[in-house]
Motif scaffolding. Sequence first.
Motif, PDB file in Angstrom:
ATOM      1  N   GLU A  89      -9.727  10.956  11.666  1.00 51.01           N
ATOM      2  CA  GLU A  89     -11.066  10.433  11.946  1.00 51.01           C
ATOM      3  C   GLU A  89     -11.276   9.087  11.238  1.00 51.01           C
ATOM      4  N   GLN A  90     -10.874   9.050   9.942  1.00 48.39           N
ATOM      5  CA  GLN A  90     -11.036   7.816   9.175  1.00 48.39           C
ATOM      6  C   GLN A  90     -10.188   6.692   9.776  1.00 48.39           C
ATOM      7  N   HIS A  91      -8.984   7.054  10.189  1.00 57.29           N
ATOM      8  CA  HIS A  91      -8.085   6.061  10.773  1.00 57.29           C
ATOM      9  C   HIS A  91      -8.722   5.454  12.025  1.00 57.29           C
ATOM     10  N   SER A  92      -9.336   6.324  12.835  1.00 56.44           N
ATOM     11  CA  SER A  92      -9.942   5.823  14.077  1.00 56.44           C
ATOM     12  C   SER A  92     -11.132   4.907  13.783  1.00 56.44           C
ATOM     13  N   LYS A  93     -11.732   5.079  12.601  1.00 59.23           N
ATOM     14  CA  LYS A  93     -12.854   4.192  12.238  1.00 59.23           C
ATOM     15  C   LYS A  93     -12.383   2.923  11.536  1.00 59.23           C
ATOM     16  N   GLY A  94     -11.077   2.819  11.361  1.00 55.66           N
ATOM     17  CA  GLY A  94     -10.529   1.627  10.698  1.00 55.66           C
ATOM     18  C   GLY A  94     -10.556   1.727   9.175  1.00 55.66           C
ATOM     19  N   SER A  95     -10.765   2.935   8.649  1.00 58.76           N
ATOM     20  CA  SER A  95     -10.784   3.087   7.194  1.00 58.76           C
ATOM     21  C   SER A  95      -9.372   3.287   6.640  1.00 58.76           C
ATOM     22  N   HIS A  96      -9.215   2.947   5.380  1.00 55.27           N
ATOM     23  CA  HIS A  96      -7.911   3.048   4.710  1.00 55.27           C
ATOM     24  C   HIS A  96      -8.041   4.129   3.631  1.00 55.27           C
ATOM     25  N   CYS A  97      -7.352   5.241   3.823  1.00 54.88           N
ATOM     26  CA  CYS A  97      -7.489   6.364   2.879  1.00 54.88           C
ATOM     27  C   CYS A  97      -6.425   6.288   1.788  1.00 54.88           C
ATOM     28  N   ILE A  98      -6.892   6.380   0.554  1.00 51.77           N
ATOM     29  CA  ILE A  98      -5.971   6.310  -0.587  1.00 51.77           C
ATOM     30  C   ILE A  98      -6.190   7.520  -1.494  1.00 51.77           C
ATOM     31  N   LEU A  99      -5.078   8.091  -1.930  1.00 50.55           N
ATOM     32  CA  LEU A  99      -5.132   9.185  -2.901  1.00 50.55           C
ATOM     33  C   LEU A  99      -4.528   8.678  -4.209  1.00 50.55           C
ATOM     34  N   ILE A 100      -5.284   8.814  -5.299  1.00 51.74           N
ATOM     35  CA  ILE A 100      -4.760   8.422  -6.613  1.00 51.74           C
ATOM     36  C   ILE A 100      -4.563   9.685  -7.452  1.00 51.74           C
ATOM     37  N   ILE A 101      -3.351   9.904  -7.913  1.00 51.46           N
ATOM     38  CA  ILE A 101      -3.101  11.053  -8.790  1.00 51.46           C
ATOM     39  C   ILE A 101      -2.750  10.516 -10.179  1.00 51.46           C
ATOM     40  N   ASP A 102      -3.696  10.668 -11.120  1.00 52.29           N
ATOM     41  CA  ASP A 102      -3.456  10.221 -12.501  1.00 52.29           C
ATOM     42  C   ASP A 102      -2.859  11.401 -13.279  1.00 52.29           C
ATOM     43  N   GLU A 103      -2.313  11.131 -14.437  1.00 47.93           N
ATOM     44  CA  GLU A 103      -1.671  12.164 -15.264  1.00 47.93           C
ATOM     45  C   GLU A 103      -0.576  12.872 -14.452  1.00 47.93           C
ATOM     46  N   ALA A 104       0.113  12.115 -13.596  1.00 49.12           N
ATOM     47  CA  ALA A 104       1.090  12.715 -12.678  1.00 49.12           C
ATOM     48  C   ALA A 104       2.357  13.190 -13.388  1.00 49.12           C
ATOM     49  N   GLN A 105       2.481  12.878 -14.704  1.00 44.44           N
ATOM     50  CA  GLN A 105       3.656  13.366 -15.439  1.00 44.44           C
ATOM     51  C   GLN A 105       3.667  14.886 -15.532  1.00 44.44           C
TER      52      GLN A 105
END
Length: 328
Positions: free
Chosen positions: A116-132
């Motif tokens: 849905e976001q892609h069709s609206k032209g949005s850019h989805c980002i996932l940030i995972i901190d403390e990934a160690q």
Amino acid sequence: MYERFFHLKTKPFELVPNPAFIYLSKTHKKAITYLDYGVREKAGFILLTGEVGSGKTTLIRNLVKKMGNNVVLSKVFNTKVDFEQLISMINDDFGLNIKDKNKVRLLKDLYDFLIEQHSKGSHCILIIDEAQNLTPELLEEIRMLSNLETDDSKLLQIILVGQPELKKTLSMPELRQFRQRISVSCHLYPFKRHETGEYIYHRLEVAGNKEAIKFKGHAVDVIHHYSRGIPRLVNIICDFLMLSAFAEEKNEADEHMVFDIVKDLEIDVQHRGIKTFPDNQQENIVCPKCGFKQSAQLSSGQQRAVCLKCGIVFAKFNACCMPWSDGS
Ligand SMILES: Nc1ncnc2c1ncn2[C@@H]1O[C@H](COP(=O)(O)OP(=O)(O)OP(=O)(O)O)[C@@H](O)[C@H]1O
Ligand SMILES: [Mg+2]
């Protein structure tokens, strides 16, 4: 506490990763350029690593602040979880309903949302901190998330942020496929000597008074030596230094004051900040406030340590500080 005395608007050396204080050393500048590039180019995986307290979360917050309106973000900071919990947290942060949903349903919801976001032209980002803290199995499942794509484009960009252990995990043979997906990778190195000095004055300036305190003689050299150029340790030392100058009602500090602080905090260059002694036993200690584990070699007379994560001073028996546990 001492802000008024030093004519400061705010405390200059707090331990929160506040991007308003950002100082761009060579390594931080390079990392920002790489992160900006990776986000703009929609690189599949972006990896940001660096030692404990080197400024990873601060940089990420700075990046988030600059993101455009078309970016839709999910941030995860708790990584001691299983995959279902991780997906729940991701969906929750994207604003999706997660109540009573199993893993399959959660993944379906996520996929629909990304489409849905892609069709609206949005850019989805996932940030995972403390990934160690992520296990190889969990990393493998995260790799699968990056497979969510339409015919012509990836639906989710993933930024992994973590301490050097993350790099070690990623070097495992079973994560070869994962490694191949990392398009942008950067590592934060400690400050050089001149950067530690610039950093200290920069923080004082942002806090409202660059001349709040004068560092005389070799004070900055000694701060740099004992902090090893790690910003969080610089902050811890400088905060105590200002407190000590305030107590003596003076607005200057020299190397002897720094030595005294470092001695009090039991900071040492060899052991990630905790002082060691030749004939003593190793103890695993867990910060009572944030749960960060560190090992320290403590002489029988030594009762205090400083948490490298949240900066509180804690003690084994001393009633004035928080007590530590041995993690067992
Ligand atoms: N480049 C910088 N400019 C200004 N402050 C910084 C910078 N780098 C780090 N700091 C400060 O140092 C402290 C630790 O930074 P931060 O929490 O971002 O480190 P981290 O690498 O995420 O640590 P951890 O490994 O524990 O997650 C914070 O107070 C932060 O504001
Ligand atoms: Mg962090």
